[in-house]
Design a protein around this motif. Sequence first.
Motif, PDB file in Angstrom:
ATOM      1  N   TYR A 205      16.468  10.908  -2.741  1.00  0.00           N
ATOM      2  CA  TYR A 205      15.912  11.994  -3.165  1.00  0.00           C
ATOM      3  C   TYR A 205      14.954  11.736  -4.231  1.00  0.00           C
ATOM      4  N   PHE A 206      15.615  10.877  -5.179  1.00  0.00           N
ATOM      5  CA  PHE A 206      14.859  10.388  -6.781  1.00  0.00           C
ATOM      6  C   PHE A 206      13.295  10.253  -6.461  1.00  0.00           C
ATOM      7  N   PRO A 207      13.069   9.079  -5.642  1.00  0.00           N
ATOM      8  CA  PRO A 207      11.453   8.616  -5.412  1.00  0.00           C
ATOM      9  C   PRO A 207      10.796   9.809  -4.996  1.00  0.00           C
ATOM     10  N   MET A 208      11.340  10.708  -4.111  1.00  0.00           N
ATOM     11  CA  MET A 208      10.438  11.991  -3.762  1.00  0.00           C
ATOM     12  C   MET A 208       9.869  12.825  -4.541  1.00  0.00           C
ATOM     13  N   LEU A 209      10.581  12.873  -5.702  1.00  0.00           N
ATOM     14  CA  LEU A 209      10.123  13.963  -6.846  1.00  0.00           C
ATOM     15  C   LEU A 209       8.827  13.409  -7.415  1.00  0.00           C
ATOM     16  N   ASP A 210       8.025  14.440  -7.844  1.00  0.00           N
ATOM     17  CA  ASP A 210       6.981  14.017  -8.571  1.00  0.00           C
ATOM     18  C   ASP A 210       7.171  13.375 -10.048  1.00  0.00           C
ATOM     19  N   LEU A 211       8.140  13.819 -10.658  1.00  0.00           N
ATOM     20  CA  LEU A 211       8.354  13.340 -11.787  1.00  0.00           C
ATOM     21  C   LEU A 211      10.019  13.454 -12.121  1.00  0.00           C
ATOM     22  N   LEU A 212      10.600  12.423 -12.535  1.00  0.00           N
ATOM     23  CA  LEU A 212      11.990  12.314 -12.898  1.00  0.00           C
ATOM     24  C   LEU A 212      12.243  12.103 -14.367  1.00  0.00           C
ATOM     25  N   VAL A 213      12.865  12.827 -15.080  1.00  0.00           N
ATOM     26  CA  VAL A 213      13.405  12.654 -16.432  1.00  0.00           C
ATOM     27  C   VAL A 213      14.936  12.128 -16.269  1.00  0.00           C
ATOM     28  N   ILE A 214      14.934  10.917 -17.030  1.00  0.00           N
ATOM     29  CA  ILE A 214      16.446  10.639 -17.353  1.00  0.00           C
ATOM     30  C   ILE A 214      16.606  10.669 -18.928  1.00  0.00           C
ATOM     31  N   ASP A 215      17.686  11.493 -19.173  1.00  0.00           N
ATOM     32  CA  ASP A 215      17.831  11.873 -20.461  1.00  0.00           C
ATOM     33  C   ASP A 215      18.816  11.294 -20.942  1.00  0.00           C
ATOM     34  N   ASP A 216      18.805  10.522 -22.316  1.00  0.00           N
ATOM     35  CA  ASP A 216      19.732   9.944 -23.080  1.00  0.00           C
ATOM     36  C   ASP A 216      20.234   8.717 -22.119  1.00  0.00           C
ATOM     37  N   LEU A 217      19.005   7.851 -21.927  1.00  0.00           N
ATOM     38  CA  LEU A 217      19.452   6.612 -21.233  1.00  0.00           C
ATOM     39  C   LEU A 217      20.350   5.609 -22.301  1.00  0.00           C
ATOM     40  N   SER A 218      21.407   5.089 -21.676  1.00  0.00           N
ATOM     41  CA  SER A 218      22.254   4.187 -22.339  1.00  0.00           C
ATOM     42  C   SER A 218      23.484   4.576 -23.026  1.00  0.00           C
ATOM     43  N   VAL A 219      23.497   5.945 -22.950  1.00  0.00           N
ATOM     44  CA  VAL A 219      24.823   6.822 -23.337  1.00  0.00           C
ATOM     45  C   VAL A 219      25.918   6.717 -22.337  1.00  0.00           C
ATOM     46  N   GLU A 220      25.745   6.552 -21.125  1.00  0.00           N
ATOM     47  CA  GLU A 220      26.736   6.582 -20.125  1.00  0.00           C
ATOM     48  C   GLU A 220      27.582   5.519 -20.437  1.00  0.00           C
ATOM     49  N   ARG A 221      28.796   5.344 -19.798  1.00  0.00           N
ATOM     50  CA  ARG A 221      29.674   4.521 -19.724  1.00  0.00           C
ATOM     51  C   ARG A 221      29.141   2.971 -19.263  1.00  0.00           C
ATOM     52  N   ASP A 222      29.438   1.889 -19.948  1.00  0.00           N
ATOM     53  CA  ASP A 222      28.788   0.757 -19.690  1.00  0.00           C
ATOM     54  C   ASP A 222      29.897   0.022 -18.941  1.00  0.00           C
ATOM     55  N   THR A 223      29.627   0.309 -17.640  1.00  0.00           N
ATOM     56  CA  THR A 223      30.557  -0.222 -16.378  1.00  0.00           C
ATOM     57  C   THR A 223      29.561  -0.865 -15.474  1.00  0.00           C
ATOM     58  N   PRO A 224      30.144  -1.777 -14.654  1.00  0.00           N
ATOM     59  CA  PRO A 224      29.222  -2.292 -13.632  1.00  0.00           C
ATOM     60  C   PRO A 224      28.811  -1.199 -12.625  1.00  0.00           C
ATOM     61  N   TYR A 225      29.652  -0.241 -12.203  1.00  0.00           N
ATOM     62  CA  TYR A 225      29.162   0.797 -11.463  1.00  0.00           C
ATOM     63  C   TYR A 225      27.972   2.003 -12.126  1.00  0.00           C
ATOM     64  N   MET A 226      28.022   2.087 -13.218  1.00  0.00           N
ATOM     65  CA  MET A 226      27.118   2.735 -13.907  1.00  0.00           C
ATOM     66  C   MET A 226      25.745   1.870 -14.298  1.00  0.00           C
ATOM     67  N   GLN A 227      25.925   0.792 -14.510  1.00  0.00           N
ATOM     68  CA  GLN A 227      24.834  -0.349 -14.434  1.00  0.00           C
ATOM     69  C   GLN A 227      24.012  -0.250 -13.196  1.00  0.00           C
ATOM     70  N   GLU A 228      24.816  -0.308 -12.195  1.00  0.00           N
ATOM     71  CA  GLU A 228      24.272  -0.408 -10.734  1.00  0.00           C
ATOM     72  C   GLU A 228      23.366   0.804 -10.525  1.00  0.00           C
ATOM     73  N   ILE A 229      23.605   2.217 -11.064  1.00  0.00           N
ATOM     74  CA  ILE A 229      23.258   3.387 -10.910  1.00  0.00           C
ATOM     75  C   ILE A 229      21.802   3.179 -11.548  1.00  0.00           C
ATOM     76  N   VAL A 230      22.088   2.970 -12.752  1.00  0.00           N
ATOM     77  CA  VAL A 230      20.904   2.945 -13.779  1.00  0.00           C
ATOM     78  C   VAL A 230      19.684   2.028 -13.191  1.00  0.00           C
ATOM     79  N   TYR A 231      20.230   0.765 -12.679  1.00  0.00           N
ATOM     80  CA  TYR A 231      19.204  -0.237 -12.133  1.00  0.00           C
ATOM     81  C   TYR A 231      18.654   0.651 -10.850  1.00  0.00           C
TER      82      TYR A 231
END
Length: 170
Positions: free
Chosen positions: A68-94
Amino acid sequence: ARKYAESFDPKNSEGLLFYGDCGTGKSFYAACIVNALIDRNFTAKFTSISEIERELWSAGNKNEVYNYFPMLDLLVIDDLSVERDTPYMQEIVYNVVDMRSRKNKPMVITANFTPADIKNTQEQWQKRVFSRILGSCIPYAVVGSDRRREKGKNSYSERISRILNYRESV
């Protein structure tokens, strides 16, 4: 933000990386861009990595969420790097950042880290993410005082007076 939204073209627009201290208006400006683009009939979404994680958690098919995310004309990701620092969240960010950058789709990212933080990161996964962000987003410092703190400071006396039913100088 207004000029960015007015000149926005999903095929030619670069992304933005709004960075700076808390309370300076980064999220506000990003939300204004999303609203202006929606008014112009573009598809735009304001979200965070934590919200994306919740969508993935409840999805029957995680690929549908990611696709879904690549289909949007614009994606805003708010407060990047405040999410939990786990391998799972790192994978999502990447995954989200990589999908957008591979498709040359613009992102607006808000964050409290600075270009110096990006340059000095030691984590390999962060280097990969920051490389993609800087390859597709123009860094823009949002400076100023913390508006939330200023608003709170200015109303403390009034709030104390109202709560305690007396006047106290603060």
